[in-house]
Design a protein around this motif. Structure first.
Motif, PDB file in Angstrom:
ATOM      1  N   ASP A  45       0.826  -1.204   0.000  1.00 52.94           N
ATOM      2  CA  ASP A  45       0.000   0.000   0.000  1.00 52.94           C
ATOM      3  C   ASP A  45       0.866   1.263   0.000  1.00 52.94           C
ATOM      4  O   ASP A  45       0.559   2.243  -0.685  1.00 52.94           O
ATOM      5  CB  ASP A  45      -0.918  -0.030   1.225  1.00 52.94           C
ATOM      6  CG  ASP A  45      -2.009   1.036   1.171  1.00 52.94           C
ATOM      7  OD1 ASP A  45      -2.531   1.282   0.065  1.00 52.94           O
ATOM      8  OD2 ASP A  45      -2.322   1.606   2.228  1.00 52.94           O
ATOM      9  N   HIS A  86      -3.899  -0.399  -4.667  1.00 59.70           N
ATOM     10  CA  HIS A  86      -4.621  -0.395  -3.391  1.00 59.70           C
ATOM     11  C   HIS A  86      -4.977  -1.841  -3.031  1.00 59.70           C
ATOM     12  O   HIS A  86      -5.978  -2.378  -3.514  1.00 59.70           O
ATOM     13  CB  HIS A  86      -5.881   0.467  -3.497  1.00 59.70           C
ATOM     14  CG  HIS A  86      -5.626   1.786  -4.175  1.00 59.70           C
ATOM     15  ND1 HIS A  86      -5.110   2.871  -3.508  1.00 59.70           N
ATOM     16  CD2 HIS A  86      -5.785   2.162  -5.478  1.00 59.70           C
ATOM     17  CE1 HIS A  86      -4.978   3.888  -4.356  1.00 59.70           C
ATOM     18  NE2 HIS A  86      -5.379   3.477  -5.552  1.00 59.70           N
ATOM     19  N   LYS A 121      -6.638  -4.768  -1.391  1.00 58.93           N
ATOM     20  CA  LYS A 121      -7.880  -4.940  -0.626  1.00 58.93           C
ATOM     21  C   LYS A 121      -7.900  -6.256   0.152  1.00 58.93           C
ATOM     22  O   LYS A 121      -8.603  -6.368   1.150  1.00 58.93           O
ATOM     23  CB  LYS A 121      -9.081  -4.884  -1.580  1.00 58.93           C
ATOM     24  CG  LYS A 121      -9.239  -3.540  -2.279  1.00 58.93           C
ATOM     25  CD  LYS A 121      -9.519  -2.433  -1.268  1.00 58.93           C
ATOM     26  CE  LYS A 121      -9.713  -1.093  -1.920  1.00 58.93           C
ATOM     27  NZ  LYS A 121     -10.007  -0.026  -0.928  1.00 58.93           N
ATOM     28  N   SER A 131      -8.764  -5.207   3.833  1.00 59.06           N
ATOM     29  CA  SER A 131      -8.941  -3.793   4.148  1.00 59.06           C
ATOM     30  C   SER A 131     -10.379  -3.560   4.604  1.00 59.06           C
ATOM     31  O   SER A 131     -11.326  -3.923   3.904  1.00 59.06           O
ATOM     32  CB  SER A 131      -8.640  -2.936   2.925  1.00 59.06           C
ATOM     33  OG  SER A 131      -8.980  -1.587   3.155  1.00 59.06           O
ATOM     34  N   GLU A 153     -10.858   2.571   3.496  1.00 61.50           N
ATOM     35  CA  GLU A 153      -9.797   3.300   2.808  1.00 61.50           C
ATOM     36  C   GLU A 153      -9.845   4.766   3.198  1.00 61.50           C
ATOM     37  O   GLU A 153     -10.903   5.404   3.130  1.00 61.50           O
ATOM     38  CB  GLU A 153      -9.957   3.162   1.290  1.00 61.50           C
ATOM     39  CG  GLU A 153      -8.880   3.900   0.491  1.00 61.50           C
ATOM     40  CD  GLU A 153      -9.005   3.675  -1.005  1.00 61.50           C
ATOM     41  OE1 GLU A 153      -8.763   2.531  -1.439  1.00 61.50           O
ATOM     42  OE2 GLU A 153      -9.349   4.633  -1.743  1.00 61.50           O
ATOM     43  N   THR A 172      -4.934   5.459   1.516  1.00 60.98           N
ATOM     44  CA  THR A 172      -4.310   4.365   2.272  1.00 60.98           C
ATOM     45  C   THR A 172      -5.373   3.427   2.836  1.00 60.98           C
ATOM     46  O   THR A 172      -6.499   3.843   3.142  1.00 60.98           O
ATOM     47  CB  THR A 172      -3.450   4.909   3.434  1.00 60.98           C
ATOM     48  OG1 THR A 172      -4.255   5.759   4.249  1.00 60.98           O
ATOM     49  CG2 THR A 172      -2.253   5.682   2.898  1.00 60.98           C
ATOM     50  N   GLN A 173      -4.962   2.157   2.985  1.00 60.79           N
ATOM     51  CA  GLN A 173      -5.879   1.137   3.477  1.00 60.79           C
ATOM     52  C   GLN A 173      -5.776   0.990   4.990  1.00 60.79           C
ATOM     53  O   GLN A 173      -4.695   1.159   5.570  1.00 60.79           O
ATOM     54  CB  GLN A 173      -5.561  -0.209   2.832  1.00 60.79           C
ATOM     55  CG  GLN A 173      -5.520  -0.190   1.318  1.00 60.79           C
ATOM     56  CD  GLN A 173      -6.800   0.335   0.701  1.00 60.79           C
ATOM     57  OE1 GLN A 173      -7.890  -0.141   1.019  1.00 60.79           O
ATOM     58  NE2 GLN A 173      -6.672   1.325  -0.178  1.00 60.79           N
TER      59      GLN A 173
END
Length: 381
Positions: A247, A254, A256, A303, A306, A320-321
């Motif tokens: 990340d 991104h 997840k 995640s 976000e 950012t996650q």
């Protein structure tokens, strides 16, 4: 471990049976990965690579002196064996050019037997080496690091970003364990969004994507992604650490979800010494071919939200996650994951021996147990 015939053959026979059983389990509709799209097929592909590697190592004993495994810990080969296999793969064509063709070797062996009335050991070694190099050259093996591949592409209907299911694998040189990684990664780079996402937020089907694609689908980031995964695939790194690093290191990627499958430890009677209770019980199994136990762990982090990024005149910050770690579960918190599952696969005869010894509860505490019987896997024992 010395390449003594009996223990070597037993080890290769039991690990082959364990990997074949694991592949059967992964393709079963009751497998935890079966209902998650193509995940089970991905894992089965890496199991196939391992099977090819073990087949090559088995052939290698026909002309090499030793083969070493991590007897006291993982039960898998030590890292040096993978390095040698990879090196042999790269040199296969060159070495094959210096070894006579199989038919020529067979004729030489027959002639040697007729003239000398003894077994042509040196020629037999040459034949074994040739068969080994041909197998290494042509087969997909489990290398120290297996480069990433994009297996699926879709679009997140909420963010309108394309996302990829990417997988790769590594063999940890410290723990001597095979590791399989799968990540779901959204891509917010302008070029990929414009190319892959239609105005209605769906995947642009006019763009033909010949899946699977070698590497990350985004060509501008593919090499960097390969470098990142090779540097961030150690067993000592938690899945959350790897996802967080990913990340941070890529502004437009991104992550997840990240899933890691840790294969091992593997136990084989008379060979491994990684668990005294298991070793003692397995030694009582009547047929050595059934005296084994394979464990694996599936770890996952995802995640939960976000944090939006922003672009300002003087500074900017990427999205950012926020990864979820299940702190209510001490083991999940220790592993640095949202969730995990521990599995064990064991032949029916070996399970009976454990049950008779009264050790099943102790050995399988926290594990989902699967019994291999007559080519089928019995789950949820």
């Amino acid at each position: 471990m010395s390449a003594d015939t009996n223990p070597a053959e037993q080890y290769f026979s039991t690990i082959a049976a364990a990997l074949a059983g694991l592949e059967i389990f992964m393709r079963d509709d009751r497998s935890p990965l079966y209902n998650q799209g193509i995940a089970a097929g991905i894992v089965a592909g890496y199991i196939g690579r391992l099977e090819n590697s073990f087949s090559c190592w088995r052939n290698r004993l026909g002309f090499a002196e030793t083969f070493k495994i991590s007897r006291a810990e993982s039960g898998f080969p030590v890292f040096q064996n993978l390095l040698e296999l990879e090196n042999d793969r790269r040199q296969a064509n060159q070495r094959l050019a210096s070894i006579p063709e199989p038919n020529e070797l067979r004729n030489e062996m027959a002639d040697f037997i007729l003239r000398h009335k003894e077994f042509p050991a040196a020629l037999q070694k040459q034949m074994a080496e040739r068969l080994y190099l041909e197998a290494v050259k042509d087969g997909a093996i489990f290398s120290p690091f297996v480069l990433a591949e994009t297996a699926k592409v879709s679009v997140n209907p909420k963010t309108f970003r394309p996302y990829y299911l990417v997988h790769w694998a590594s063999f940890d040189g410290t723990a001597n364990l095979p590791l399989i990684y799968m990540a779901t990664v959204e891509d917010s780079s302008e070029a990929m969004v414009n190319q892959l996402v239609r105005q209605d937020g769906k995947l642009n089907e006019q763009i033909r994507i010949p899946l699977p694609v070698d590497g990350l689908l985004n060509p501008e980031l593919a090499h960097r992604f390969d470098d990142f995964t090779e540097m961030n695939s150690a067993y000592s790194l938690s899945p959350t650490t790897i996802a967080t690093n990913l990340d941070k290191d890529f502004e437009t990627l991104h992550p997840k979800q990240l899933r890691r499958v840790v294969l091992g430890p593997f136990y084989s009677a008379g060979i491994t010494e990684n668990n005294s209770v298991v070793t003692e019980v397995l030694s009582k199994v009547r047929r050595p071919a059934n005296a084994w136990l394979l464990t694996w762990t599936i770890q996952e982090v995802f995640s939960k939200s976000e944090k939006p990024g922003h672009r300002g005149l003087w500074s900017s910050e990427k999205a950012t996650q926020e990864f979820y770690i299940n702190t209510d579960d001490l083991e999940a918190a220790r592993q640095g994951v949202s969730s995990y599952e521990k599995h064990a696969l064991i032949p029916h005869e070996a399970y009976q021996a454990l049950y008779a010894s009264g050790e099943t509860e102790k050995v399988f505490d926290g594990y989902k147990v699967h019994i291999l019987s007559k080519g089928q896997v019995i789950n949820d024992v």
